[in-house]
Design an enzyme around this catalytic site. Structure first.
Site, PDB file in Angstrom:
ATOM      1  N   HIS A 399       0.793  -1.230  -0.120  1.00  0.00           N
ATOM      2  CA  HIS A 399       0.081  -0.010  -0.246  1.00  0.00           C
ATOM      3  C   HIS A 399       0.821   1.213  -0.169  1.00  0.00           C
ATOM      4  CE1 HIS A 399      -4.315  -1.098   0.648  1.00  0.00           C
ATOM      5  NE2 HIS A 399      -3.806  -2.283   1.061  1.00  0.00           N
ATOM      6  N   LYS A 600      -8.243  14.365   3.917  1.00  0.00           N
ATOM      7  CA  LYS A 600      -7.479  13.223   3.946  1.00  0.00           C
ATOM      8  C   LYS A 600      -6.374  13.413   5.166  1.00  0.00           C
ATOM      9  CE  LYS A 600      -6.249  14.161  -0.408  1.00  0.00           C
ATOM     10  NZ  LYS A 600      -6.404  12.889  -1.357  1.00  0.00           N
ATOM     11  N   ARG A 601      -5.728  12.273   5.549  1.00  0.00           N
ATOM     12  CA  ARG A 601      -4.711  12.414   6.282  1.00  0.00           C
ATOM     13  C   ARG A 601      -3.885  13.709   5.942  1.00  0.00           C
ATOM     14  NH1 ARG A 601      -4.517   8.457  10.458  1.00  0.00           N
ATOM     15  NH2 ARG A 601      -2.644   9.791  11.108  1.00  0.00           N
ATOM     16  N   LYS A 606       1.158  14.742   0.880  1.00  0.00           N
ATOM     17  CA  LYS A 606       0.046  14.830   0.092  1.00  0.00           C
ATOM     18  C   LYS A 606      -0.291  16.363   0.059  1.00  0.00           C
ATOM     19  CE  LYS A 606      -2.511  11.020   2.350  1.00  0.00           C
ATOM     20  NZ  LYS A 606      -3.475  10.217   1.609  1.00  0.00           N
ATOM     21  N   THR A 711      -8.478   6.741  -2.476  1.00  0.00           N
ATOM     22  CA  THR A 711      -9.689   6.426  -2.665  1.00  0.00           C
ATOM     23  C   THR A 711     -10.575   7.551  -2.568  1.00  0.00           C
ATOM     24  OG1 THR A 711      -9.727   5.595  -0.106  1.00  0.00           O
ATOM     25  CG2 THR A 711      -9.271   3.973  -1.752  1.00  0.00           C
TER      26      THR A 711
END
Ligand SMILES: Cc1ncc(COP(=O)(O)O)c(C=O)c1O
Length: 867
Positions: A399, A600-601, A606, A711
């Site tokens: 992942h 998101k985290r 990110k 996702t």
């Protein structure tokens, strides 16, 4: 397998009127506008003897909670949930009786995390009971949505990986695949995030206090799990056997969480393990007045399943985490083997035909050694036979490309906590490296030795030569039949970079399985208005199970009448989100503005940081504009949400920067209707279900090559939200399906990253970048000392700084944002694109993903019980 007899509460219809079982019908909220499919209609007419919900809800309240009537939505929730639970258990029982009879091959999805969110809405919708229960609640004076709001999220996961596992369970059940999830019943789930003066603070998530109607404690179903101790060889006749005597033992107690499929009678299972002491209580110590010692065993045991690690790819090499991993893997494997033995005795050669296990990332990788231990030490198989069975049964999903998240356990820690497993891993590694030696015999001795050392499961810690490490990803690859990445680009990175040595040796082991999300929770149930419009337009709701049918929306993308209806739904969802912002922050936001979202985290890769920098730039531009110019500007409401791992200092500073910038711009009377920025605290599944349907633009702007898949990008796409994103993870496939021109793609590509990193210190930053950096450093948003490390991390070019190339992508990102404004001004074009997103989302149903796993990796076939 039957759960009959475990059901609680009373049965019987208060009104005496038999109620139809409405499983598989379209949700009542959307009924009327929708046409029920023939299959669903036929199944709907199959009646059941279930009690009328109104009476049953009040009965549950009376007999389980001692209340005469539901005084609050929470009461109504409890009564409803405990009532629905019985219908769920009936379905669970039928499914498992059927599977017991059929004895099909099972998939067991081993995951340290399952981010399930709430269950009531999903359960009633999936079971087709929504109409019945909504009516019943209405009679009791309650609205279903408000009642559902009283449920707490089951947040047994950090983010994408855990939510993926939850979506997979929904699809496994919906596709009638015999399959269960296995994990840990954490007492405290993902921490609750609150803001204190704009800084993240973590509070425990105590989610089980009011009981959990969605689980069934399986009394008597428990397995012993040991840790530490010693390993000895003993004689058993003329055979030498290995005996591990752990120094510490706990029980793993089973809790089942039934998982209803949609439009099928199948209800599958998530079995979670709770750690409990072997000896309840040391009465001797208590009697001697040593109260602490009397409770010691209980505390030590319970600590194992107490807390989900709030750790998303940060180096938190905690022993307890390894203990958790072994705990749930050991219990799950014992459980599967005991069921296998009940049917097939000791014919373990049949095990690969009856069971396979998917390792969700490296967290359950100790399963390789544990299955070997169970087969060799406990069941008496010889090593080679056990190894053949083990490698046939296990498969591994990678992942992450983040080196720090590829788990490596110090040999010393492993040897102390799991001495027998360490021995087994050593033997596996010996066999593996020996085999490699033979396989690579063509190479020169020096080259061969280098390759073997690079692929050894046990290797030196590159940062500390004194320490030896067990590389869990390598163990997973060697011990598995199939290895997969989670999006096309990521699977290629796995093959070409992360595990390239292994790929060269076992090319056919490596696969891609692009992630997916369940269209039930993430479109049909969280956005019933859009679902209804889609069903009305397509003439049936079959798209819920066959999302490829959404592609027919393309024909309507440019139709002004359809666009108007589409826009009305989005606007209603924006109003709902605006109401939530008002509740959290007390401010009314402009619902005619573009809703621009990044949830998101919080992580440097990110790049929420990049987002904030562009918001600062936008603000500065607005400030410079004349009132006339401002009239032409596209108004934006920017929302950022996400949790930072508690030990992740830089991520916490990013959160503070978001709130600090928001504090300045949201108060500026000149611009606040044109630009606002809010941090939405405690991002979780439920919040996502409100935010995503309302989003018009969502940001997926990771440095190319760092986000394995993502996702949430798929969830936004399904809900007609445009994407601004890098050429990374599943963004690429989403763009391909939506039409690349419909996506705001920007930034450097993955194959440029290594070179750019090397050259970063000579990179000439954009003047706008330099200006913003000075603003932050100069205290424009306060807290300048606190922000200094953040500025330094991207600006002060020491080796490794700006690792995620924020500066490199900054100018291209601003250009892409300008393009967003331009398209938003043309609402007809914006809406056309929005429709094209939903129309192109068919591929990203987790039903497609799970079908691929079932066919290519698990070789598990559907087995549906009678309706
Ligand atoms: C609560 C929660 N966290 C994390 C994620 C993963 O988000 P992403 O794919 O953007 O990393 C999701 C996905 O929807 C989610 O619902």
């Amino acid at each position: 397998m039957s759960l009959r007899g475990l059901q609680t509460g009373t049965r019987g219809s208060a009104s005496g009127v038999p109620v139809q079982s409405a499983r598989h019908v379209i949700p009542a909220r959307s009924r009327g506008a929708l046409r029920v499919s023939a299959v669903a209609e036929a199944e709907r007419t199959a009646t059941s003897s279930s009690p009328a919900p109104t009476g049953d809800i009040t009965n549950k309240l009376k007999y389980l909670f001692g209340k005469e009537a539901a005084e609050t939505p929470k009461d109504a929730y409890h009564g409803t949930a405990w009532s629905v639970r019985e219908r769920l258990i009936d379905s669970f029982d039928k499914t498992h009786e059927h599977w017991k009879k059929e004895d099909p091959k099972f998939i067991y999805y081993l995951s340290a995390e399952f981010l399930m969110g709430r269950s009531l809405t999903n359960t009633v919708y999936n079971l087709g009971l929504e109409g019945e229960y909504a009516d019943a609640l209405r009679q009791l004076g309650y609205d279903m949505e408000k009642v559902a709001d009283a449920e707490r999220d089951a947040a047994l996961g950090n983010g994408g990986l855990g939510r993926l596992a939850a979506c997979f369970l929904d699809s496994i059940a919906t596709l009638d695949l015999p399959g269960w999830g296995y994990g840990i019943r954490y007492k405290y789930g993902m921490f609750k995030q609150v803001l204190k003066n704009g800084y993240q603070a973590e509070q425990p998530d105590i989610w089980l206090t009011s009981g959990n109607p969605w689980e069934i404690r399986r009394d008597g179903l428990r397995f012993e799990v040991g840790f530490g101790g010693r390993v000895e060889r003993k004689k058993d006749g003329n055979k030498e056997v290995t005996v591990w005597t752990p120094s510490e033992k706990v029980w793993a107690q089973a809790y089942d969480n039934p998982i209803p499929g949609f439009s099928t009678p199948t209800t599958s299972n998530l079995r979670l393990w709770d750690a409990q002491p072997i000896s309840e209580f040391d009465l001797g110590a208590f009697n001697a007045g040593d109260y602490d010692r009397a409770m010691l065993d209980r505390e030590r045991a319970e600590a194992i399943s107490a807390v989900l690690y709030p750790n998303d790819s940060t180096p938190e090499g905690k022993e307890l985490r390894l203990k958790q991993q072994y705990f749930f893997v050991c219990a799950s494997l014992q459980d599967v083997l005991s069921r296998f033995k009940a049917t097939h005795g000791t014919k373990f050669e049949l095990l690969p035909d009856k069971a396979c296990f998917q390792l969700n990332d490296t967290h359950p990788t100790i399963a390789v050694a544990e299955l070997m231990r169970l087969l060799v030490d406990v069941e008496g198989l010889d090593w080679d036979a056990a190894w053949t069975i083990t490698t046939k049964c296990l498969n591994y999903t990678n992942h992450t490309v983040m080196p720090e998240a590829l788990e490596k356990w110090p040999v010393k820690v492993m040897a102390k906590m799991l001495p027998r497993h360490m021995e087994i891993i050593e033997v596996i590694n010996e066999g593996w490296t020996k085999w490699l030696g033979g396989h690579l015999k063509e190479l020169k001795a020096e080259e061969r030795a280098k390759r073997i050392s690079a692929m050894s499961i046990i290797h030196e810690n590159p940062w500390n030569k004194e320490e030896m490490l067990v590389n869990m990803a390598y163990l997973a690859v060697v011990g598995s039949s199939a290895v997969n990445g989670v999006a096309a680009i990521h699977s290629n990175i796995v093959k070409d970079e992360i595990l390239n040595d292994f790929y060269q040796i076992f090319p056919s082991k490596f696969q891609n399985k692009t992630n997916g999300v369940t269209p039930r929770r993430w479109l049909a149930w969280c956005n019933p208005e859009l679902a209804s419009l889609i069903t009305e337009t397509l003439g049936s709701n079959e798209w819920i199970n066959d999302t490829e049918k959404l592609s027919a929306l393309r024909a309507h993308a440019s139709d002004p009448t359809f666009q108007k209806k589409w826009a009305a739904v989005k606007h209603a969802k924006k109003e709902k989100l605006a109401a939530l912002i008002k509740k959290i922050h007390g401010d009314s936001v402009n619902t005619n503005a573009l809703f621009d979202i990044q949830i998101k985290r919080i992580h440097e890769y990110k790049r929420q940081y990049l987002n904030v920098l562009s918001i600062i730039w936008r603000y500065k531009q607005l400030k410079k504009m004349t009132p006339e110019q401002r009239k032409k500007a596209v108004p934006r409401v920017c929302l950022i949400g996400g949790k930072a791992a508690s030990a992740y200092d830089m991520a916490k500073r990013i959160i503070r920067l978001v709130t600090a910038v928001g504090d300045v711009i949201n108060k500026d009377p000149e611009t606040k209707d044109l630009l606002s920025l809010y941090f939405l605290p405690d991002y979780n599944v439920t919040l996502a279900e409100t935010i995503i349907p309302a989003a018009e633009l969502s940001q997926h702007i990771s440095t190319a090559g760092t986000e394995a898949s993502g996702t949430s990008n798929m969830k936004f796409q399904m809900n007609g939200c445009l994407i601004i994103g890098t050429w990374d993870g599943a963004n690429i496939e989403i763009a391909e399906e939506t039409g690349v021109d419909n996506v705001f793609v920007f930034g450097v590509r993955a194959d440029e990253i290594n070179q750019l990193r090397k050259e970063r210190k000579n990179f000439k930053t954009d003047p706008r970048w330099d200006e913003i950096m000075k603003d932050i450093e100069g205290g424009m948003f306060g807290d300048k000392d606190y922000f200094k490390p953040l500025v330094d991390s991207v600006n002060n070019m020491k080796v490794g700084n700006d690792w995620f190339l924020v500066a490199n992508d900054f100018a291209a990102y601003l250009d892409a944002q300008e393009e967003v404004d331009k398209v938003y001004k043309d609402q007809s074009e914006w809406l056309r694109r929005s429709i094209m997103y939903t129309a192109g989302s068919g591929k990203f149903s987790s039903d497609r993903t799970i079908r691929e796993y079932a066919e290519d990796i698990w070789h598990v076939k559907p087995s549906r019980p009678a309706a």
